[in-house]
Design an enzyme around this catalytic site. Structure first.
Site, PDB file in Angstrom:
ATOM      1  N   HIS A   1       2.564 -17.716 -11.249  1.00 49.15           N
ATOM      2  CA  HIS A   1       2.641 -16.951 -12.332  1.00 49.15           C
ATOM      3  C   HIS A   1       4.182 -16.708 -12.934  1.00 49.15           C
ATOM      4  O   HIS A   1       4.459 -17.038 -13.995  1.00 49.15           O
ATOM      5  CB  HIS A   1       1.761 -15.485 -12.282  1.00 49.15           C
ATOM      6  CG  HIS A   1       1.854 -14.690 -13.440  1.00 49.15           C
ATOM      7  ND1 HIS A   1       0.775 -14.559 -14.421  1.00 49.15           N
ATOM      8  CD2 HIS A   1       2.633 -13.719 -13.826  1.00 49.15           C
ATOM      9  CE1 HIS A   1       1.250 -13.844 -15.256  1.00 49.15           C
ATOM     10  NE2 HIS A   1       2.198 -13.234 -14.892  1.00 49.15           N
ATOM     11  N   GLU A   2       4.834 -16.403 -11.814  1.00 51.16           N
ATOM     12  CA  GLU A   2       6.178 -15.831 -12.170  1.00 51.16           C
ATOM     13  C   GLU A   2       7.120 -17.147 -12.478  1.00 51.16           C
ATOM     14  O   GLU A   2       8.013 -16.915 -13.184  1.00 51.16           O
ATOM     15  CB  GLU A   2       6.919 -14.727 -11.286  1.00 51.16           C
ATOM     16  CG  GLU A   2       6.260 -13.762 -10.854  1.00 51.16           C
ATOM     17  CD  GLU A   2       5.923 -12.837 -11.973  1.00 51.16           C
ATOM     18  OE1 GLU A   2       6.514 -12.735 -13.011  1.00 51.16           O
ATOM     19  OE2 GLU A   2       4.970 -11.743 -11.998  1.00 51.16           O
TER      20      GLU A   2
ATOM     21  N   HIS B   1       6.647 -17.860 -16.040  1.00 50.98           N
ATOM     22  CA  HIS B   1       7.563 -16.917 -16.691  1.00 50.98           C
ATOM     23  C   HIS B   1       8.868 -17.582 -16.711  1.00 50.98           C
ATOM     24  O   HIS B   1       9.715 -17.742 -17.794  1.00 50.98           O
ATOM     25  CB  HIS B   1       7.691 -15.877 -16.396  1.00 50.98           C
ATOM     26  CG  HIS B   1       6.507 -14.620 -16.754  1.00 50.98           C
ATOM     27  ND1 HIS B   1       6.200 -14.712 -18.219  1.00 50.98           N
ATOM     28  CD2 HIS B   1       5.489 -13.954 -16.193  1.00 50.98           C
ATOM     29  CE1 HIS B   1       4.994 -13.785 -18.295  1.00 50.98           C
ATOM     30  NE2 HIS B   1       4.755 -13.461 -16.747  1.00 50.98           N
TER      31      HIS B   1
ATOM     32  N   GLU C   1       3.246 -14.409 -21.682  1.00 53.74           N
ATOM     33  CA  GLU C   1       2.279 -14.668 -20.764  1.00 53.74           C
ATOM     34  C   GLU C   1       1.310 -15.972 -20.978  1.00 53.74           C
ATOM     35  O   GLU C   1       0.806 -16.333 -20.115  1.00 53.74           O
ATOM     36  CB  GLU C   1       1.370 -13.251 -21.003  1.00 53.74           C
ATOM     37  CG  GLU C   1       0.308 -12.873 -20.277  1.00 53.74           C
ATOM     38  CD  GLU C   1       1.126 -12.383 -18.747  1.00 53.74           C
ATOM     39  OE1 GLU C   1       2.334 -12.080 -18.704  1.00 53.74           O
ATOM     40  OE2 GLU C   1       0.307 -12.192 -17.762  1.00 53.74           O
TER      41      GLU C   1
HETATM   42 ZN    ZN Z   1       3.263 -12.002 -16.564  1.00 52.43          ZN
END
Ligand code: ZN
Length: 512
Positions: free
Chosen positions: A269-270, A273, A299
């Protein structure tokens, strides 16, 4: 001076002034990263002072009346600006207004309430004592209502607050896509509940050595395309990603040796980003357009790598040999199919951050409805726990036994962040729209993923999303990348197909 020269001079002035604002913002980001990772505990109050000074300087720089005059002159020359210059002026105006429209007393009151609020919230949550949090919530709602009035809005005070996180998005638009998503999600959830497959993710709760979790996470993040020459991975209690310029992007995670998902999907997830931040183009650095388009677009990037890729069969067909080699003891004979089912278990739960892909958005919709009601006064803050529990019963069929597991679970409202939650779901929706558009342009994607080659996918995200910075507003960005408006339809179809296969039922409308 000829008009053309004056215009150049004004544009240069804008870049100098707002370049400094960008610098100060990034310095603030670095302080905040440090505070959440390596700062000694004892430094808290000194750091708070340093940050307050920085914020003061930033505020002074932004609200300088000369900015207002400069922007007016440039807005008067709108037809002579390039699209990039027009975007810089629009974004600078947005930032200037956001500060200049708010009285200093209100800004200070909000920031005090935020600092105190988070402390009170943490204690209230720990002790399951909503009464203790209530005054903070009441004050937050009052101050935010006042803020909305100063910022101005057309229909609902929520518009003013939500727009801060998601430029150009409105309450009415969110309502519409959420309506579409809610009905389809609840139908899908019913079918999953009625399927004969038992949800079992006990495999994920075995013992998973932390050092191996980190090793695997780093390998995959690198394979996805996160550039460790221009970024770092460290530990933080509440994981996050922080860009300090496109050449310094810091992501964080947290390891739980008894639950592999936290760090595994947390790093994916990160990294998503982080790759967005690394993909912001050099030529936009230190301009107002050099930042990500919005929280939802951000997101969409994290969710795409975490869920659409990271929880897919194709990805695990690639990653399984390495994963099962590293974790042979933890897996103890469990195979790919068992693992795939475990990481994709769907089960209504009370805690948003632990929710699966299907139920996650229901948690967001509940918060959205409550935020609207708090803000327009139809829900008194004192009645929040009851309203919260009622919506959990209606949407997810479960009721929290404590407020700690209920309305006290998220930090957002204590920090004055109303209007933020919808961006999580809007990001989910965008992630599928983007991946579908990419798949049309790159029909060999699944084979590439099975071979561990993510380069074409990342290159597409770079050229369609990252490289634009915030030149395009989020909805324009979606339109330009996918050819469609923001639409929950593709997300719904994605869920139905994926979970239909995993839970053994045909997509709806397939009457076989
Ligand atoms: Zn996030």
């Amino acid at each position: 001076m000829p008009r053309a020269d004056e215009l150049r001079k004004d544009l240069e002035e804008l870049r100098t002034r707002f370049g400094q604002v960008a610098d100060l913002n990034q310095i603030g980001s670095l302080l905040s990263w440090d505070q959440q990772t390596f700062m000694p505990d004892a430094a808290g109050s000194q750091r708070a002072q340093q940050s307050a000074t920085l914020v003061g300087i930033l505020h002074e720089k932004l609200t300088d009346p000369a900015n207002g005059q400069l922007l007016e002159r440039l807005e008067g020359e709108a037809e002579r600006l390039s699209p990039l210059e027009a975007a810089e002026v629009r974004l600078a105006r947005r930032e200037y207004d956001r500060y200049a429209k708010l009285p200093v007393q209100l800004v200070e009151a909000l920031s005090r309430n935020e600092a105190e609020g988070q402390q009170v919230w943490a204690a209230a949550r720990q002790e399951n004592d909503f009464g203790r949090f209530l005054p903070v919530l009441r004050r937050s709602v009052e101050l935010l209502r006042e803020k909305a009035e100063h910022l101005g809005y057309e229909h609902h005070p929520y518009d003013a607050l939500h727009d801060e996180y998601e430029p150009g998005s409105s309450t009415a638009q969110v309502r519409e896509v959420f309506g579409q998503l809610r009905e389809a999600t609840m139908r899908l959830l019913d079918r999953i509940r009625n399927s004969s497959h038992a949800a079992d993710d006990s495999l994920l709760h075995r013992y998973w050595p932390e050092d191996l979790q980190e090793q695997f996470g780093r390998e995959v993040a690198g394979q996805f395309g996160f550039d460790f020459q221009r970024g770092r991975l460290d530990r933080a209690v509440h994981p996050f990603a922080q860009g300090i310029g496109n050449r310094d992007v810091r992501i964080t995670t947290r390891y739980d040796r008894n639950f592999i998902s936290t760090a595994l999907f947390g790093i994916f997830h990160e990294a998503g980003h982080g790759m967005y931040e690394q993909g912001l183009p050099d030529e936009l650095q230190r301009t107002m357009a050099g930042e990500a388009a919005s929280l939802a677009v951000h997101e969409s990037q994290s969710r795409l790598w975490e869920n659409l890729i990271g929880r897919s069969r194709s990805f695990w067909q690639f990653a399984w040999p390495r994963f099962s080699e590293l974790f042979s003891e933890s897996l103890a004979g469990a195979g790919l199919e068992e693992f795939l089912r475990a990481i994709n278990v769907v089960t209504p739960s009370l805690i948003r951050v632990e929710a699966d892909e299907v139920t996650y958005n229901l948690h967001i919709m509940i918060r959205f409805e409550l935020e609207l009601a708090l803000l327009d006064g139809s829900l008194d803050p004192a009645d929040l726990p009851g309203a919260w529990n009622g919506l959990y019963r209606d949407y997810l069929g479960i009721t929290p036994e404590t407020d700690t597991l209920g309305c006290l679970q998220d930090v957002h409202w204590s920090a004055g962040l109303l209007g933020y939650f919808p961006t999580y779901s809007l990001g989910n929706i965008m992630s599928v729209q983007l991946l579908e558009a990419h798949r049309t342009a790159n029909p060999g994607l699944e084979d590439q993923i099975r071979a561990g080659d993510f380069s074409r996918l990342l290159a597409w995200l770079r050229s369609e999303v990252h490289t634009h910075g915030s030149v395009l507003e989020p909805r324009e960005l979606v339109r330009s990348a996918t050819g469609s408006e923001l639409d929950a339809g593709p997300y719904v179809r994605y869920l139905e197909d994926k979970y239909g296969e995993l839970y053994g039922f045909a997509p709806e409308g397939d009457n076989q």
